[in-house]
Design an enzyme around this catalytic site. Structure first.
Site: not given
Ligand SMILES: Cc1ncc(COP(=O)(O)O)c(C=O)c1O
Lengths: 414, 265
Positions: B50, B61
């Protein structure tokens, strides 16, 4: 020809008001919507439902109106500013005094509404982002009043620019978390608040402070600020016997502007003018004029105008005013701009500070530096429209919090 | 031609194991470094890589990926570097990106370049299915898999809708929160996977907070894929140079690859 067009666009705009009040999915033309982690969709649905229910619940409306009467100090008054008007083409200048609200700005209108909703949803903790600190102070205030836990995220840069407001929030019992990522300003405080919300959404309401963000925030925050325009429209009619020629407000995220604009949208003779932060000048790239100098994109959950580079990275904004220092703008403004119903202009730091000083000296009112952008806009528009014109300006906040910045700017020793 | 996600998961299933998916942002610690890291993952047994598209406002995040993305941006990251990393990746590669960079490039332009580079899918953590009409039609046309993230808070009704819009695999967030290593695995992952199973036959991969072999083994016992990101990036951030970073990442990837190959009960 022109009158036919006007009539057509009047019909369009009547449709606009109807369509927008019924727009329960949160789109304003191609703008708005929801660009968020799936984890938040449930909470946003819950909030949208609570907002819709509250809007139609007479008890909620009464409770909020009573708080505004006995706590906020509503209705806020209208002040004629004839000495300032001399610098604005001698147009009649009417100030809608949101600076006289409890906590010193329009922000309290939205905060009390959302804090009441938080209680209705059974949540006990609110989080908020703040730039100038006004929204943080208002949130901390509402949390104290209603017995909620309050955490405020604030860019480290802004905690320095607005240290007095940091102290105010702490005195009110809120926790202030300085945000050290990215540009360390409002946009990063919003990022951090979103991260907190994703983690704690079951117990926490994110009390967003402007008309940006994913649906239902732009609609809900607007609804809580509409009272500004509803009051002002009636007050101006009573005072002058007619509608104003233009309504002006500064635009950061756009909450004080949409609040005063919205009840005038169907009055097509009334120009709606939003003043963005031009910083050192839009051509220098150091500004926060998102509509004037930005491009359509997605930021903080909505499609809107954004300051961004070629590859879609958000560009840092600049403004002398912390509350306007934001690279996005509420999606409804993007739409009003696109359909041509509202106009947006950029006011530089220097122009804003000149207006700041002028209003202080001519009327004895020290405005917030954010608000000074609207006043500088009024000086331009007043000169353009001349002395027969009536301008209504949203005096969104008072300048006490800006004394340090202003002293520095004008070289006043502290 | 890289293997499709369907092929990768089919093979893992045949081998009676979970697939291992490893995340690295493009351009971190450098473009060359990220290519080496991605291929260290592949060499050590990671099935799907990924590659992250560094973005200025990564609201999903935690601190580790924020720091890595910021480093890539400070180094002057551009979209062409992302496609460069994908092109040089030996494993089947998907990209994970916030929505605005795609919107800015234009969906068609983005997908054309992604496909030319050999990318097989896109994970879009902040694109809701409600805003996806054009995305769904164009990814279908270009045969690029669309991976959506679901969370423990996602209702059953909504899970069904998201699963219907998804192809390749479903990304199940193990907990309510942002990316980052966690010492203990949340109990919500197992429950979410079983709820997703009821609405789709697509493979389900679990991510968010997975950092060691023990956690990977546990997830592999009930999910079709195990996604690890921050744990690798942390190793890179802690390493004095790229060479050492690549070595450390290879070691952890090998451990995890072994963990997902533990026979299932
Ligand atoms: C006094 C005042 N006016 C305006 C603003 C800008 O916000 P908005 O554009 O949402 O009204 C702020 C934000 O902090 C503010 O404090």
């Amino acid at each position: 020809m022109r009158s036919v067009n006007l009539r057509n666009s009047r019909i369009e705009n009547r449709k606009y008001a109807m369509k927008m009040s019924e727009s329960i999915d949160g789109h304003f033309g191609r703008f708005g919507g929801r660009f968020v982690p799936e984890a938040l969709v449930g909470a946003l649905d819950e909030l949208a439902a609570a907002h819709q229910a509250a809007m139609h619940d007479p008890n909620f409306q009464m409770e909020l109106a009573e708080l505004h009467r006995t706590y906020t100090g509503r209705p806020s008054i209208i002040t004629d500013a004839p000495r300032f008007a001399a610098y604005a083409g001698n147009a009649r200048i009417l100030l809608k005094r949101e600076d006289l609200n409890h906590t010193g700005s329009h922000k309290i209108n939205n905060v009390l509404g959302q804090a009441l909703l938080t209680k209705k949803m059974g949540k006990k903790r609110i989080i908020a982002e703040t730039g100038a600190g006004q929204h943080g102070v208002a949130s901390a205030t509402a949390a104290a009043l209603l017995g909620l836990e309050c955490v405020v995220y604030m860019g480290e840069e802004d905690t320095k620019r607005q240290s007095l407001n940091v102290a105010r929030m702490k005195i009110l019992g809120a926790e202030v978390i300085p945000v050290t990522t990215g540009s360390k300003t409002l946009k990063d405080a919003i990022n951090e608040a979103m991260r907190d919300w994703v983690t704690n959404v079951a117990t926490t309401h994110y009390l967003l402070g402007t008309v940006a963000g994913p649906h239902p925030f732009p609609t809900m925050v607007r609804d809580f600020h509409r009272i500004i325009g509803v009051e002002a429209r009636a007050q101006v009619l009573e005072l002058t016997g007619r509608l104003p020629d233009a309504v002006l407000a500064c635009v950061g995220g756009g909450s004080n502007a949409i609040g005063i604009f919205h009840p005038f949208i169907d009055d097509l003779s009334v120009r709606l003018i939003g003043l963005e932060a031009g910083g050192r000048g839009v051509s220098t790239g150091e500004h926060a004029a998102t509509i004037v100098g930005g491009t359509p994109g997605v930021l903080h959950g909505a499609r809107t105008f954004v300051l961004q580079d070629e590859s879609g990275q958000t560009v840092e904004s600049h403004s002398i005013s912390a509350g306007l220092d934001y690279p996005g703008v509420g999606p409804e403004h993007a739409y009003l701009h696109e359909i041509g119903r509202a106009e947006y202009r950029a006011i530089t730091d220097d122009e804003a500070m000149e207006a700041f000083s002028l209003l202080s000296r001519t009327e004895g009112i020290i405005p917030a530096i954010e608000t000074a952008h609207a006043l500088a806009g009024a000086m331009q528009v007043g000169k353009e429209l001349g002395e027969k014109a009536i301008l209504l300006i949203n005096l969104s906040g008072r300048g006490d919090k800006d004394v340090q910045t202003a002293a520095q700017y004008f070289g006043i020793p502290l | 031609m890289p293997r499709t996600l369907t092929e990768v998961f089919a093979q893992a299933r045949q081998e009676n194991r979970s697939a291992l998916i490893g995340y690295m942002p493009a351009g971190f610690p450098s473009v060359k470094g990220s290519i080496e890291l991605v291929n260290a993952l592949a060499d050590a047994g990671v099935d799907i890589v990924e590659v992250g598209f560094p973005y200025s406002d990564p609201v999903m995040d935690g601190p580790v990926i924020q720091q890595a993305s910021q480093r890539a941006l400070d180094n002057g990251f551009t979209a062409s570097q992302l496609f460069d990393v994908i092109e040089k990746s030996k494993a089947s590669t998907v990209t994970m990106t916030y929505w605005n960079p795609i919107e800015r490039m234009g969906i068609e332009n983005f997908l054309t370049q992604l496909r030319a580079a050999g990318g097989v899918g896109v994970i879009t953590p902040d694109l809701t299915i409600d805003e996806s009409d054009e995305w769904i039609s164009q990814t279908s046309e270009m045969a690029i898999d669309r991976i959506y993230v679901v969370a423990p808070s996602t209702s059953d009704e909504r899970l069904k809708k998201v699963a219907n819009a998804t192809s390749g695999f479903i990304y199940a967030a193990s907990l309510m929160g942002v990316t980052g290593t966690r010492s203990a695995l949340s109990g919500s992952a197992r429950e979410l996977v079983s709820r997703v199973r009821k609405v789709t036959s697509l493979p389900i991969a679990v991510g968010l907070g997975v950092s060691n072999a023990e956690q990977a083994r546990e997830i592999a016992s009930f999910a079709d894929g195990v996604i690890v990101g921050s744990a690798f990036i942390k190793l890179v951030l802690e390493s004095p140079n790229e060479k050492e970073a690549v070595e450390k990442v290879r070691v952890l990837a090998a451990e995890l690859a072994q963990a997902v190959r533990q026979p299932r009960s």
